[in-house]
Design a protein around this motif. Structure first.
Motif, PDB file in Angstrom:
ATOM      1  N   LEU A  89      -5.451 -15.025  -3.805  1.00 11.58           N
ATOM      2  CA  LEU A  89      -6.012 -14.093  -4.773  1.00 11.58           C
ATOM      3  C   LEU A  89      -5.300 -12.741  -4.760  1.00 11.58           C
ATOM      4  CD1 LEU A  89      -9.778 -14.653  -3.843  1.00 11.58           C
ATOM      5  CD2 LEU A  89      -8.484 -15.813  -5.657  1.00 11.58           C
ATOM      6  N   GLN A  90      -5.327 -12.075  -5.941  1.00  7.71           N
ATOM      7  CA  GLN A  90      -4.872 -10.694  -6.046  1.00  7.71           C
ATOM      8  C   GLN A  90      -6.055  -9.845  -6.506  1.00  7.71           C
ATOM      9  OE1 GLN A  90      -2.183  -8.944  -9.365  1.00  7.71           O
ATOM     10  NE2 GLN A  90      -0.780  -9.526  -7.707  1.00  7.71           N
ATOM     11  N   PHE A  91      -6.203  -8.657  -5.894  1.00  9.79           N
ATOM     12  CA  PHE A  91      -7.345  -7.822  -6.254  1.00  9.79           C
ATOM     13  C   PHE A  91      -7.091  -6.373  -5.868  1.00  9.79           C
ATOM     14  CE2 PHE A  91      -8.029  -9.590  -2.018  1.00  9.79           C
ATOM     15  CZ  PHE A  91      -8.451  -8.499  -1.259  1.00  9.79           C
ATOM     16  N   SER A  92      -7.901  -5.485  -6.442  1.00  9.96           N
ATOM     17  CA  SER A  92      -7.888  -4.080  -6.028  1.00  9.96           C
ATOM     18  C   SER A  92      -9.207  -3.753  -5.352  1.00  9.96           C
ATOM     19  CB  SER A  92      -7.646  -3.157  -7.225  1.00  9.96           C
ATOM     20  OG  SER A  92      -8.694  -3.256  -8.164  1.00  9.96           O
ATOM     21  N   TRP A  93      -9.134  -2.827  -4.397  1.00  9.77           N
ATOM     22  CA  TRP A  93     -10.298  -2.442  -3.585  1.00  9.77           C
ATOM     23  C   TRP A  93     -10.055  -1.044  -3.059  1.00  9.77           C
ATOM     24  CZ3 TRP A  93     -10.924  -3.022   2.202  1.00  9.77           C
ATOM     25  CH2 TRP A  93     -12.261  -2.914   2.605  1.00  9.77           C
ATOM     26  N   LYS A  94     -10.999  -0.161  -3.280  1.00  8.27           N
ATOM     27  CA  LYS A  94     -10.903   1.224  -2.801  1.00  8.27           C
ATOM     28  C   LYS A  94      -9.633   1.908  -3.289  1.00  8.27           C
ATOM     29  CE  LYS A  94     -13.908   0.407   1.135  1.00  8.27           C
ATOM     30  NZ  LYS A  94     -15.042   1.128   0.531  1.00  8.27           N
TER      31      LYS A  94
ATOM     32  N   LYS B 149      -4.219  -5.416  -3.279  1.00  8.71           N
ATOM     33  CA  LYS B 149      -3.729  -6.457  -2.368  1.00  8.71           C
ATOM     34  C   LYS B 149      -2.954  -7.450  -3.223  1.00  8.71           C
ATOM     35  CE  LYS B 149      -4.497  -9.016   1.702  1.00  8.71           C
ATOM     36  NZ  LYS B 149      -4.848  -8.650   3.064  1.00  8.71           N
ATOM     37  N   ALA B 150      -1.638  -7.516  -3.010  1.00 12.65           N
ATOM     38  CA  ALA B 150      -0.794  -8.339  -3.873  1.00 12.65           C
ATOM     39  C   ALA B 150      -1.214  -9.795  -3.818  1.00 12.65           C
ATOM     40  CB  ALA B 150       0.675  -8.190  -3.468  1.00 12.65           C
ATOM     41  N   ILE B 151      -1.440 -10.308  -2.614  1.00 17.06           N
ATOM     42  CA  ILE B 151      -1.932 -11.679  -2.448  1.00 17.06           C
ATOM     43  C   ILE B 151      -2.697 -11.762  -1.135  1.00 17.06           C
ATOM     44  CG2 ILE B 151      -1.312 -14.099  -2.002  1.00 17.06           C
ATOM     45  CD1 ILE B 151      -1.076 -13.333  -4.905  1.00 17.06           C
TER      46      ILE B 151
ATOM     47  N   ASP C 290      -4.785   5.022   3.528  1.00 15.75           N
ATOM     48  CA  ASP C 290      -5.052   5.061   2.084  1.00 15.75           C
ATOM     49  C   ASP C 290      -3.884   4.518   1.267  1.00 15.75           C
ATOM     50  OD1 ASP C 290      -7.603   6.177   2.413  1.00 15.75           O
ATOM     51  OD2 ASP C 290      -6.763   8.187   2.541  1.00 15.75           O
ATOM     52  N   ARG C 291      -3.090   3.618   1.880  1.00 13.21           N
ATOM     53  CA  ARG C 291      -1.929   3.075   1.171  1.00 13.21           C
ATOM     54  C   ARG C 291      -1.944   1.553   1.078  1.00 13.21           C
ATOM     55  NH1 ARG C 291       1.395   6.639   4.484  1.00 13.21           N
ATOM     56  NH2 ARG C 291       2.170   4.784   5.554  1.00 13.21           N
ATOM     57  N   GLU C 292      -2.761   0.914   1.896  1.00  7.80           N
ATOM     58  CA  GLU C 292      -2.636  -0.544   2.015  1.00  7.80           C
ATOM     59  C   GLU C 292      -3.980  -1.168   2.372  1.00  7.80           C
ATOM     60  OE1 GLU C 292      -0.266  -3.738   4.913  1.00  7.80           O
ATOM     61  OE2 GLU C 292       0.061  -1.574   5.135  1.00  7.80           O
ATOM     62  N   ILE C 293      -4.289  -2.291   1.705  1.00  9.64           N
ATOM     63  CA  ILE C 293      -5.438  -3.109   2.086  1.00  9.64           C
ATOM     64  C   ILE C 293      -4.989  -4.069   3.169  1.00  9.64           C
ATOM     65  CG2 ILE C 293      -7.089  -4.867   1.339  1.00  9.64           C
ATOM     66  CD1 ILE C 293      -6.853  -3.694  -1.492  1.00  9.64           C
ATOM     67  N   MET C 294      -5.758  -4.143   4.230  1.00 12.90           N
ATOM     68  CA  MET C 294      -5.444  -5.083   5.302  1.00 12.90           C
ATOM     69  C   MET C 294      -6.636  -6.012   5.496  1.00 12.90           C
ATOM     70  SD  MET C 294      -3.413  -2.787   8.116  1.00 12.90           S
ATOM     71  CE  MET C 294      -4.903  -2.043   8.726  1.00 12.90           C
ATOM     72  N   GLY C 295      -6.340  -7.285   5.696  1.00 13.52           N
ATOM     73  CA  GLY C 295      -7.404  -8.247   5.930  1.00 13.52           C
ATOM     74  C   GLY C 295      -8.183  -8.543   4.662  1.00 13.52           C
TER      75      GLY C 295
ATOM     76  N   ALA D 196       5.091  -4.329  -6.995  1.00 17.98           N
ATOM     77  CA  ALA D 196       6.231  -3.779  -6.269  1.00 17.98           C
ATOM     78  C   ALA D 196       5.791  -3.313  -4.888  1.00 17.98           C
ATOM     79  CB  ALA D 196       6.835  -2.614  -7.040  1.00 17.98           C
ATOM     80  N   GLN D 197       6.691  -3.438  -3.923  1.00 20.62           N
ATOM     81  CA  GLN D 197       6.367  -3.024  -2.560  1.00 20.62           C
ATOM     82  C   GLN D 197       6.001  -1.540  -2.533  1.00 20.62           C
ATOM     83  OE1 GLN D 197       9.430  -3.869   0.286  1.00 20.62           O
ATOM     84  NE2 GLN D 197       8.189  -3.276   2.041  1.00 20.62           N
ATOM     85  N   GLY D 198       4.870  -1.243  -1.915  1.00 19.81           N
ATOM     86  CA  GLY D 198       4.410   0.133  -1.831  1.00 19.81           C
ATOM     87  C   GLY D 198       3.637   0.598  -3.048  1.00 19.81           C
ATOM     88  N   SER D 199       3.548  -0.278  -4.057  1.00 18.10           N
ATOM     89  CA  SER D 199       2.844   0.099  -5.281  1.00 18.10           C
ATOM     90  C   SER D 199       1.369  -0.269  -5.191  1.00 18.10           C
ATOM     91  CB  SER D 199       3.463  -0.612  -6.483  1.00 18.10           C
ATOM     92  OG  SER D 199       2.654  -0.462  -7.635  1.00 18.10           O
ATOM     93  N   ASN D 200       0.550   0.502  -5.893  1.00 16.57           N
ATOM     94  CA  ASN D 200      -0.861   0.166  -5.999  1.00 16.57           C
ATOM     95  C   ASN D 200      -1.246  -0.087  -7.446  1.00 16.57           C
ATOM     96  OD1 ASN D 200      -2.252  -0.023  -3.439  1.00 16.57           O
ATOM     97  ND2 ASN D 200      -1.565   2.078  -3.115  1.00 16.57           N
TER      98      ASN D 200
END
Length: 290
Positions: A214-219, A223-225, A170-175, A44-48
């Motif tokens: 890819l989808q992954f979590s980091w810190k 990152k949805a895709i 602290d809300r979004e992965i970029m790059g 979901a948008q804004g979700s982690n």
């Protein structure tokens, strides 16, 4: 190729030249092994939060002797710890880090991939023929610092965003569109691979594909895709995205190309005279698209 997708013929031709010249590319199943596992779930948008449909890491094996033994990979990896991940935190480039940046540029300029890219850009009037001037141009495009978060100082550059990755408030992965950084972060349990996104024309990617979504979590973030080349050399990505950046003056440039067996959308965002972000999206990998 799906309806409405028209490959850019000239860019397709030059990028396939780069592909053929990329002798430092690692071979799937030999130099590295990946495990794709399940599909990426909905975020979901804004979700982690993302359901983990891949219990094992993406990378089962990577030949680290090659990573450390090929000059461009070695100099590339030396750059990955030079940045503050959070936007809004000013970057400080030490003289040692500036030297590392130049060693990396020098090393990629020795490859046939970057020589081919330089020759093409000179022919198109986008670069000077002098290698020293082209190196300066590469430095400005990829390593010149700029403001991504206006509340702080110069906190970002193209290289950091694309290859290292950043976090925003602290809300979004970029790059973080680079497979080497992904592998190294995964090796140290900093990245958790969640699954792959299917592409057009084929439900399941192959484990020898050189481009994946890819989808992954980091810190602690998801990152949805994120699109990423897999196994290609640092010089290939630098050459490819430099060409697209210099061949357009638009803030956002999107081109569809056919590289080897892959139909890709290549996206580059401009941040004045530097790269804001760049990434591939795999559209199709079907030999019938040839």
């Amino acid at each position: 190729m799906a309806k409405g997708q028209q490959a850019d013929k000239e860019l397709t031709d030059v990028l396939n030249q780069l592909w053929r010249l990329d002798t430092n590319r690692l071979r799937p199943g030999t130099d590295y092994i990946i495990s794709l596992q399940g599909r990426a779930g909905y975020v979901a948008q804004g979700s982690n939060y993302a359901r983990d449909n891949a219990k094992a890491p993406l990378f089962t094996y990577v030949n680290e002797d090659k990573l450390k033994g090929i000059k461009t990979y070695l100099h590339f990896m030396n750059l990955l710890d030079n940045y503050e991940v959070s936007t809004g935190v000013s970057e400080t480039v030490t003289s040692e880090e500036q030297k590392e940046n130049m060693l990396f540029i020098d090393s990629i300029m020795e490859t046939n991939v970057m020589k081919c890219a330089h020759k093409y850009l000179v022919r198109k009037g986008q670069s000077q023929s002098d290698p020293g001037q082209f190196k300066k141009q590469l430095y400005d495009i990829w390593f010149r610092l700029y403001h991504r978060d206006r509340s702080g100082g110069e906190d970002s550059c193209g290289f950091e965003h694309v290859f290292v990755g950043e976090t925003k408030f602290d809300r979004e992965i970029m790059g973080l569109h680079n497979w080497i950084q992904f592998y190294l972060q995964e090796k140290h349990n900093h990245i958790d691979y969640k699954g792959y996104k299917a592409r057009q024309g084929k439900d399941t990617p192959d484990e020898d594909d050189h481009v994946l979504n890819l989808q992954f979590s980091w810190k602690g973030l998801v990152k949805a895709i994120g699109g990423s080349f897999i196994g290609v050399s640092p010089e290939f990505e630098m050459a490819l995205f430099t060409i697209i950046f210099l061949m357009s003056t638009e803030k956002r440039t999107s081109v569809v190309v056919k590289v080897d067996e892959y139909v890709l959308e290549l996206v580059v965002y401009r941040h004045r005279g530097s790269i804001g972000t760049s990434y591939p999206t795999l559209l199709s990998s079907n030999h019938r698209d040839l």
